[in-house]
Design an enzyme around this catalytic site. Structure first.
Site, mmCIF file in Angstrom:
data_model
loop_
_atom_site.group_PDB
_atom_site.id
_atom_site.type_symbol
_atom_site.label_atom_id
_atom_site.label_comp_id
_atom_site.label_asym_id
_atom_site.label_seq_id
_atom_site.Cartn_x
_atom_site.Cartn_y
_atom_site.Cartn_z
ATOM 1 N N HIS A 237 143.943 79.307 138.811
ATOM 2 C CA HIS A 237 144.431 79.928 140.048
ATOM 3 C C HIS A 237 145.365 79.024 140.840
ATOM 4 O O HIS A 237 145.663 79.313 141.998
ATOM 5 C CB HIS A 237 143.264 80.404 140.928
ATOM 6 C CG HIS A 237 142.281 81.274 140.203
ATOM 7 N ND1 HIS A 237 142.576 82.551 139.797
ATOM 8 C CD2 HIS A 237 141.010 81.029 139.789
ATOM 9 C CE1 HIS A 237 141.522 83.064 139.178
ATOM 10 N NE2 HIS A 237 140.560 82.159 139.149
ATOM 11 N N ARG A 294 152.362 80.392 156.460
ATOM 12 C CA ARG A 294 153.000 79.070 156.472
ATOM 13 C C ARG A 294 154.141 79.067 155.474
ATOM 14 O O ARG A 294 154.367 80.029 154.743
ATOM 15 C CB ARG A 294 151.999 77.996 156.069
ATOM 16 C CG ARG A 294 151.322 78.326 154.735
ATOM 17 C CD ARG A 294 150.545 77.162 154.166
ATOM 18 N NE ARG A 294 149.683 77.546 153.062
ATOM 19 C CZ ARG A 294 150.084 77.744 151.812
ATOM 20 N NH1 ARG A 294 151.371 77.633 151.506
ATOM 21 N NH2 ARG A 294 149.226 78.066 150.869
#
Length: 651
Positions: A237, A294
């Site tokens: 991941h 972000r």
């Protein structure tokens, strides 16, 4: 809102350097913060001012909100840029900046808080009409509720930490009988990693693509998207290769995903840069995964296909400026690819690596974002990512070809890296064709050569022997340099790499020429130039150039891609005892463990007796080769062990 003049970057490494480059180019003053481990780092040297914020441990430095706010106060900054990671998605940090009268370069604390919870953000996305995967995102978290909901969703399913990311607290469950055990593991990881053990459950999409949309919003209600990125090449991941645009994207699908991302952004009145991540299945259906509030690690590929500087946009929007483009003015040109260069050893289950950067020479012709300086140390305290290599081309194939060459040509000596893996990924036929999913690495790289120890070829061993010989010769003044009392007899080298060893014979003739024998290969090698950093060699009439670093009988040799660390073991004493040479003690032969004299967690000293192995009617004492702490003990008295079986590890 008044214009900004001085910006503190609350981060380190390549992203701190990247933000500073744009900020300084736009005329802003910059302030760096650093831990004890980063006192000599590049991001510190680049800044106009810098402030120590604590010891190496992140909780005491880069996650220390009071220390960072105090550093901002002492240097009189107007704004703080959090970069990515660390405090970049911490709502408390955004509020602390606001309370201190400092502009936080990012979205509102409320948006960060909502989108930082997978459970709450998914509920908000469902309300906003964003496509979501079927699952459970309720507040009831007891085992009975989760088991009942898992049965409703069906298997396979994903368990996810609500507050998590990066693969922690995430488990794929195929059978009902495994559910409770995996829930317990996910809860534990989530609590330890994120301070919350809240979970969600989702139907597992098998082999989807991971596609994300870049959003940008201003303080005047304008919100646009800047195309998409495909980040499907992942390991556990964690993204490894990213590219823009997505290889299977169509105009209609791009518009649909972009509109869904805009819905997500509008639902939280989003301001600044953000990324909405989706899973895309083989039928072209996409589902909300999460929103990152972000700047993303992979933002450079978007910059290269749009021609925009996203950090510059962040600074402008923080000053209250209007977005410079409308949606219909956004243009995507060509193709861009990025790979992440990590200090890790793929041959040792991707074990993070530490050590001194002996040589660092980035390839030319591509963009390389990094925070490296020769002579500094890669410490064990932070993420092992060293930097990013990014290439742009008119076509996907041109971008891939440029990036592959850059990976092969970037010189990094002193620390092991994942360069061979990156080169292998970029050369794989399925990647070249663009037909891949998030399962790509597990499907195609389980037995790839880059995941196994590299065996040097005859040319590499010949180069090593020649460089070791040159070093010996240079250790003596003329006229004795290279002199031997029986020059007609070949000089024999024992060269080692990890646990492998080879015998090499070298005949030296005047003028820097050698005849070198490696097994059944005989090579003619001439040293054209050798300056302690680069060696120009001619092997069987072919001239080539290699970066190298030689110190204390150990040669780091750049081999394109990656490096080898070869030892000159010619003068090494022959020992009948096995030892811990690099922290791992393996059985020297089949046998039985008859005595274990240490316990896990205990301190050990070089030469200390650790284990006694009985084999061939003899006892073999196995001693420590280094000082350290016994990290892992894997045997006990009475165990039968196989040759090369790991017995213990010293750290």
């Amino acid at each position: 809102m008044p214009a900004l003049t001085k910006i503190l970057i609350a981060n380190r490494g390549e992203i701190a350097c990247r933000i500073q480059r744009t900020a300084q180019a736009l005329g802003y003053r910059t302030v760096a913060v650093f831990s004890d481990a980063d006192a000599d780092a590049l991001h510190v040297q680049m800044a106009d001012q810098s402030v120590r914020i604590g010891p190496a441990a992140v909780q005491q430095s880069y996650l220390n909100i009071p220390a960072i706010i105090e550093a901002a106060r002492r240097t009189g900054v107007d704004a703080i840029h959090p970069g990515y990671g660390f405090l970049s998605e911490n709502a408390d940090f955004a509020r602390a900046c606001q309370d201190a009268g400092i502009t936080f370069i990012g979205p509102s604390a409320d948006a960060i808080e909502l989108m930082g919870s997978k459970r709450l953000s998914k509920l908000a996305m469902i309300d906003a009409g964003v496509p979501c995967i079927q699952g459970y995102q309720g507040a009831e978290q007891d085992d009975a509720t989760l088991s009942r909901e898992a049965q409703r969703i069906g298997y396979p399913l994903m368990i996810k930490a609500s507050a998590g990311g990066g693969g922690r607290g995430m488990r794929l469950v195929h059978e009902p009988g495994d559910l409770l055990e995996q829930i317990r593991t996910a809860r534990s990881e989530a609590l330890n990693g994120f301070g919350s053990d809240e979970l969600i459950l989702e139907q597992a999409l098998i082999e989807p693509r991971h596609v994300e949309v870049q959003l940008f919003g201003d303080q005047h209600g304008n919100l646009i998207y800047l195309g998409e990125r495909d980040c499907s090449i992942q390991r556990r991941h964690q993204k490894v290769v990213e590219e823009a645009p997505c290889p299977v994207m169509t105009e209609s699908l791009r518009q649909a995903m972009g509109e869904a991302a805009l819905k997500a952004g509008r639902a939280v009145n989003y301001v600044g840069v953000g990324t909405v991540e989706f899973l895309l299945d083989a039928r072209g259906q996409f589902y909300f995964l999460e929103m990152n509030t972000r700047l993303q690690v992979e933002h450079p590929v978007t910059e290269l296909i749009t021609g925009l500087d996203l950090v510059a946009w962040q600074l402008n929007i923080a000053e209250g400026q209007v977005l410079p483009l409308r949606q219909d003015q956004v243009q995507l040109n060509g193709h861009a690819m990025e790979v992440r260069l990590y200090a890790e050893d793929p041959t040792q289950v991707f074990l993070p690596q530490t050590g001194r950067i002996d040589t660092w020479q980035p390839a030319l012709g591509v963009r390389i974002d990094h925070g490296l300086l020769e002579g500094t140390t890669v410490s064990p305290f932070y993420d092992p990512m060293l930097g990013k290599l990014i290439a742009h081309g008119a076509t996907r194939e041109e971008a891939r070809r440029k990036l592959l060459r850059a990976v092969q040509d970037t010189v990094l000596l002193g620390v092991r890296s994942n360069q061979r893996l990156l080169a292998g990924l970029l050369q794989h036929p399925s990647f070249i064709s663009g037909q891949f999913s998030t399962a790509f690495i597990s499907q195609h790289f389980a037995e790839h050569p880059c995941l196994h120890p590299h065996v040097p070829c005859a040319e590499e061993l010949a180069i090593a022997a020649a460089l070791f010989y040159q070093a010996r010769a240079q250790a003596y003044r003329q006229p004795l340099a290279g002199w031997r009392n029986n020059a007609s007899v070949p000089l024999h080298f024992n060269l080692g790499l990890d646990e492998q060893q080879w015998s090499v014979a070298l005949d030296a003739v005047p003028g820097g020429a050698y005849r070198i024998q490696v097994a059944d290969r005989s090579l003619a090698l001439q040293v054209i130039d050798c300056d302690g950093r680069w060696a120009t060699l001619e092997i069987d009439g072919v001239r080539q150039r290699h970066a190298y670093h030689l110190h204390a009988g150990q040669l780091s040799l750049f081999t394109r891609p990656g490096s080898l660390v070869i030892e000159d073991r010619t003068q090494a004493l022959v020992s009948g005892q096995a030892s811990v040479s690099c922290g791992t003690l393996k059985a020297p032969m089949d046998g039985a463990i008859v005595d274990v004299l240490v316990t896990q967690g205990s301190k050990v000293s070089k030469g200390q007796l650790l284990v006694v192995l009985e084999a061939m009617k003899m006892e073999h004492p196995l001693k420590a080769g280094i000082d350290g702490v016994l990290k892992r003990l894997q045997v006990r008295v009475g165990d039968q062990v196989k040759n090369r079986q790991v017995l213990l590890e010293v750290e």
